[in-house]
Design a protein around this motif. Structure first.
Motif, PDB file in Angstrom:
ATOM      1  N   ALA A 150      -1.779  85.559  15.165  1.00 23.86           N
ATOM      2  CA  ALA A 150      -0.991  86.225  16.204  1.00 23.86           C
ATOM      3  C   ALA A 150       0.496  86.266  15.884  1.00 23.86           C
ATOM      4  CB  ALA A 150      -1.212  85.541  17.555  1.00 23.86           C
ATOM      5  N   ASP A 151       0.974  85.302  15.100  1.00 27.91           N
ATOM      6  CA  ASP A 151       2.391  85.250  14.741  1.00 27.91           C
ATOM      7  C   ASP A 151       2.690  85.922  13.413  1.00 27.91           C
ATOM      8  OD1 ASP A 151       3.047  83.773  17.051  1.00 27.91           O
ATOM      9  OD2 ASP A 151       2.405  81.908  16.077  1.00 27.91           O
ATOM     10  N   LEU A 152       1.657  86.480  12.785  1.00 29.93           N
ATOM     11  CA  LEU A 152       1.800  87.092  11.469  1.00 29.93           C
ATOM     12  C   LEU A 152       2.485  86.139  10.495  1.00 29.93           C
ATOM     13  CD1 LEU A 152       2.824  90.719  12.521  1.00 29.93           C
ATOM     14  CD2 LEU A 152       0.551  89.836  11.992  1.00 29.93           C
ATOM     15  N   HIS A 153       2.132  84.889  10.634  1.00 36.51           N
ATOM     16  CA  HIS A 153       2.693  83.835   9.779  1.00 36.51           C
ATOM     17  C   HIS A 153       1.633  83.279   8.830  1.00 36.51           C
ATOM     18  CE1 HIS A 153       4.987  80.438   8.384  1.00 36.51           C
ATOM     19  NE2 HIS A 153       4.136  79.582   8.906  1.00 36.51           N
ATOM     20  N   ARG A 154       0.440  83.102   9.354  1.00 30.91           N
ATOM     21  CA  ARG A 154      -0.662  82.595   8.529  1.00 30.91           C
ATOM     22  C   ARG A 154      -1.704  83.683   8.326  1.00 30.91           C
ATOM     23  NH1 ARG A 154      -0.521  77.143   7.898  1.00 30.91           N
ATOM     24  NH2 ARG A 154       0.918  75.993   9.272  1.00 30.91           N
ATOM     25  N   GLY A 155      -2.301  83.656   7.159  1.00 28.73           N
ATOM     26  CA  GLY A 155      -3.341  84.616   6.850  1.00 28.73           C
ATOM     27  C   GLY A 155      -4.427  83.994   5.996  1.00 28.73           C
ATOM     28  N   ALA A 156      -5.497  84.726   5.820  1.00 31.24           N
ATOM     29  CA  ALA A 156      -6.607  84.273   4.990  1.00 31.24           C
ATOM     30  C   ALA A 156      -7.287  85.484   4.371  1.00 31.24           C
ATOM     31  CB  ALA A 156      -7.609  83.455   5.804  1.00 31.24           C
ATOM     32  N   SER A 157      -7.867  85.288   3.205  1.00 27.52           N
ATOM     33  CA  SER A 157      -8.602  86.352   2.533  1.00 27.52           C
ATOM     34  C   SER A 157      -9.790  85.751   1.805  1.00 27.52           C
ATOM     35  CB  SER A 157      -7.692  87.096   1.540  1.00 27.52           C
ATOM     36  OG  SER A 157      -8.414  88.110   0.870  1.00 27.52           O
ATOM     37  N   HIS A 158     -10.977  86.225   2.163  1.00 28.31           N
ATOM     38  CA  HIS A 158     -12.209  85.758   1.546  1.00 28.31           C
ATOM     39  C   HIS A 158     -13.008  86.951   1.029  1.00 28.31           C
ATOM     40  CE1 HIS A 158     -11.064  82.580   4.413  1.00 28.31           C
ATOM     41  NE2 HIS A 158     -11.690  81.728   3.602  1.00 28.31           N
ATOM     42  N   SER A 159     -13.897  86.685   0.117  1.00 23.41           N
ATOM     43  CA  SER A 159     -14.826  87.723  -0.308  1.00 23.41           C
ATOM     44  C   SER A 159     -15.705  88.091   0.877  1.00 23.41           C
ATOM     45  CB  SER A 159     -15.690  87.219  -1.465  1.00 23.41           C
ATOM     46  OG  SER A 159     -16.619  88.206  -1.854  1.00 23.41           O
ATOM     47  N   CYS A 160     -15.963  89.399   1.048  1.00 18.29           N
ATOM     48  CA  CYS A 160     -16.783  89.835   2.179  1.00 18.29           C
ATOM     49  C   CYS A 160     -17.704  90.975   1.739  1.00 18.29           C
ATOM     50  CB  CYS A 160     -15.914  90.259   3.353  1.00 18.29           C
ATOM     51  SG  CYS A 160     -15.002  91.806   3.088  1.00 18.29           S
ATOM     52  N   PRO A 161     -18.865  91.109   2.379  1.00 16.54           N
ATOM     53  CA  PRO A 161     -19.804  92.167   2.021  1.00 16.54           C
ATOM     54  C   PRO A 161     -19.264  93.584   2.226  1.00 16.54           C
ATOM     55  CG  PRO A 161     -20.910  90.454   3.295  1.00 16.54           C
ATOM     56  CD  PRO A 161     -19.435  90.172   3.375  1.00 16.54           C
ATOM     57  N   THR A 162     -18.325  93.749   3.144  1.00  8.60           N
ATOM     58  CA  THR A 162     -17.808  95.089   3.424  1.00  8.60           C
ATOM     59  C   THR A 162     -17.173  95.722   2.194  1.00  8.60           C
ATOM     60  OG1 THR A 162     -17.249  94.255   5.639  1.00  8.60           O
ATOM     61  CG2 THR A 162     -16.452  96.447   5.057  1.00  8.60           C
ATOM     62  N   PHE A 163     -16.447  94.911   1.408  1.00  7.54           N
ATOM     63  CA  PHE A 163     -15.710  95.444   0.256  1.00  7.54           C
ATOM     64  C   PHE A 163     -16.026  94.750  -1.067  1.00  7.54           C
ATOM     65  CE2 PHE A 163     -12.934  95.967   4.045  1.00  7.54           C
ATOM     66  CZ  PHE A 163     -12.908  97.353   4.090  1.00  7.54           C
ATOM     67  N   HIS A 164     -16.764  93.668  -1.022  1.00 10.44           N
ATOM     68  CA  HIS A 164     -17.059  92.881  -2.232  1.00 10.44           C
ATOM     69  C   HIS A 164     -15.773  92.532  -2.984  1.00 10.44           C
ATOM     70  CE1 HIS A 164     -21.645  93.751  -2.884  1.00 10.44           C
ATOM     71  NE2 HIS A 164     -21.381  93.116  -1.758  1.00 10.44           N
ATOM     72  N   ASN A 165     -14.774  92.147  -2.240  1.00 13.29           N
ATOM     73  CA  ASN A 165     -13.479  91.805  -2.819  1.00 13.29           C
ATOM     74  C   ASN A 165     -13.395  90.326  -3.121  1.00 13.29           C
ATOM     75  OD1 ASN A 165     -13.463  91.709   0.259  1.00 13.29           O
ATOM     76  ND2 ASN A 165     -11.710  90.388  -0.269  1.00 13.29           N
ATOM     77  N   PRO A 166     -12.631  89.929  -4.124  1.00 13.50           N
ATOM     78  CA  PRO A 166     -12.261  88.523  -4.254  1.00 13.50           C
ATOM     79  C   PRO A 166     -11.132  88.230  -3.273  1.00 13.50           C
ATOM     80  CG  PRO A 166     -11.201  89.787  -5.966  1.00 13.50           C
ATOM     81  CD  PRO A 166     -12.071  90.755  -5.201  1.00 13.50           C
ATOM     82  N   PRO A 167     -10.722  86.979  -3.087  1.00  6.79           N
ATOM     83  CA  PRO A 167      -9.533  86.715  -2.260  1.00  6.79           C
ATOM     84  C   PRO A 167      -8.340  87.508  -2.784  1.00  6.79           C
ATOM     85  CG  PRO A 167     -10.707  84.668  -2.694  1.00  6.79           C
ATOM     86  CD  PRO A 167     -11.377  85.728  -3.530  1.00  6.79           C
ATOM     87  N   LEU A 168      -7.643  88.186  -1.883  1.00  4.14           N
ATOM     88  CA  LEU A 168      -6.539  89.049  -2.290  1.00  4.14           C
ATOM     89  C   LEU A 168      -5.312  88.267  -2.723  1.00  4.14           C
ATOM     90  CD1 LEU A 168      -6.789  91.766   0.531  1.00  4.14           C
ATOM     91  CD2 LEU A 168      -7.871  91.762  -1.733  1.00  4.14           C
ATOM     92  N   SER A 169      -5.110  87.096  -2.131  1.00  2.98           N
ATOM     93  CA  SER A 169      -4.006  86.220  -2.497  1.00  2.98           C
ATOM     94  C   SER A 169      -4.484  85.222  -3.547  1.00  2.98           C
ATOM     95  CB  SER A 169      -3.489  85.492  -1.254  1.00  2.98           C
ATOM     96  OG  SER A 169      -2.426  84.628  -1.589  1.00  2.98           O
ATOM     97  N   THR A 170      -3.567  84.444  -4.089  1.00  3.84           N
ATOM     98  CA  THR A 170      -3.952  83.434  -5.078  1.00  3.84           C
ATOM     99  C   THR A 170      -4.721  82.294  -4.431  1.00  3.84           C
ATOM    100  OG1 THR A 170      -1.754  82.441  -4.810  1.00  3.84           O
ATOM    101  CG2 THR A 170      -2.070  83.931  -6.673  1.00  3.84           C
ATOM    102  N   GLN A 171      -4.567  82.150  -3.111  1.00  3.05           N
ATOM    103  CA  GLN A 171      -5.318  81.153  -2.349  1.00  3.05           C
ATOM    104  C   GLN A 171      -5.975  81.840  -1.157  1.00  3.05           C
ATOM    105  OE1 GLN A 171      -2.309  78.231  -1.380  1.00  3.05           O
ATOM    106  NE2 GLN A 171      -2.632  77.113  -3.301  1.00  3.05           N
TER     107      GLN A 171
END
Length: 253
Positions: free
Chosen positions: A217-238
């Motif tokens: 909500a504060d646009l301060h913390r985020g997360a990125s995981h692999s997901c079936p929708t896009f088959h992406n790796p984490p977009l950030s280094t963590q």
């Protein structure tokens, strides 16, 4: 029967019903908008009434126009013609970023002007403000995130971000990352969890227990995981990251 061309822009060919206007999807309660101007029929499967289609990007369109121009001895378009026109200054995107992103945009957005709708530098850090700045818009948007490790990544959404009770968007939605090399992660067709907005978070991509991109909500913390929708790796280094800056651009013709 139309044969599939080699090196087609979209690896996952999907049924036309998944992008037809008003067609309900089994996975989400929302409807998907028509994008038939960017669709080319590939073939009809046996005992199947719906054709399999390919979403046409600017890169595909440029390649085909280039071939046609060569055959017809006409002058093709220059790379500068494909670069988006930014109406405002960006703290995150330079010409190299824009050049790489532009060729992966839907062909219908070519020539659109990019207007800054939200920036943490200008508007502060608030998801509510982001939603408020998106209200009344009905054009595609480009989300750009820069984390504390100076990695740039984000998402293209066919609809402005808003609070919703279900997922929204179309198969043109994609994730991207410049970390370390530029890569685009397109819709796989496995589910339609494109975008969902909550008052306390923004979610892009999902299924399998993680989101392709998640912001608080504060646009301060985020997360990125692999997901079936896009088959992406984490977009950030963590997988969990801190936001340094964030921008949302609306695309207008």
């Amino acid at each position: 029967m139309i044969r599939e061309e080699p090196n087609a822009g979209l690896k996952a060919h999907v049924p036309l019903t998944r992008i037809r206007s008003g067609q309900e999807n089994a996975n989400v309660s929302g409807t998907m908008r028509a994008t038939l101007e960017n669709v080319r029929v590939l073939y009809f499967a046996t005992n199947c009434t719906e054709p399999y289609v390919q979403i046409i990007t600017v890169q595909d369109s440029k390649r085909r126009q280039s071939v046609c121009s060569s055959e017809g001895s006409e002058v093709g378009e220059s790379d500068d013609d494909l670069l988006p026109v930014l109406c405002d200054h960006s703290h995150l995107l330079d010409d190299q970023h824009l050049e790489r992103i532009a060729v992966h945009m839907p062909a219908r957005t070519k020539g659109y002007k990019w207007q800054l709708a939200y920036s943490t530098v200008v508007h502060g850090t608030s998801l509510k403000t982001l939603y408020r700045n998106m209200s009344g818009l009905d054009k595609p948007v480009m989300l750009v995130v820069k984390d504390m490790q100076n990695k740039v990544f984000g998402a293209f959404s066919t609809e402005p971000f808003r609070v919703s009770g279900s997922c929204y968007g179309t198969g043109e939605t994609f994730l991207y990352s410049f970390s370390p090399d530029f890569k685009v992660y397109r819709w796989t067709g496995e589910n339609s969890y494109f975008v969902r907005g909550h008052l306390d978070s923004l979610q892009i991509g999902g299924g399998g227990g993680g989101f392709g991109l998640w912001l608080d909500a504060d646009l301060h913390r985020g997360a990125s995981h692999s997901c079936p929708t896009f088959h992406n790796p984490p977009l950030s280094t963590q997988q969990d990251f801190l936001v340094q800056d964030l921008e949302v651009w609306t695309l207008r013709n």
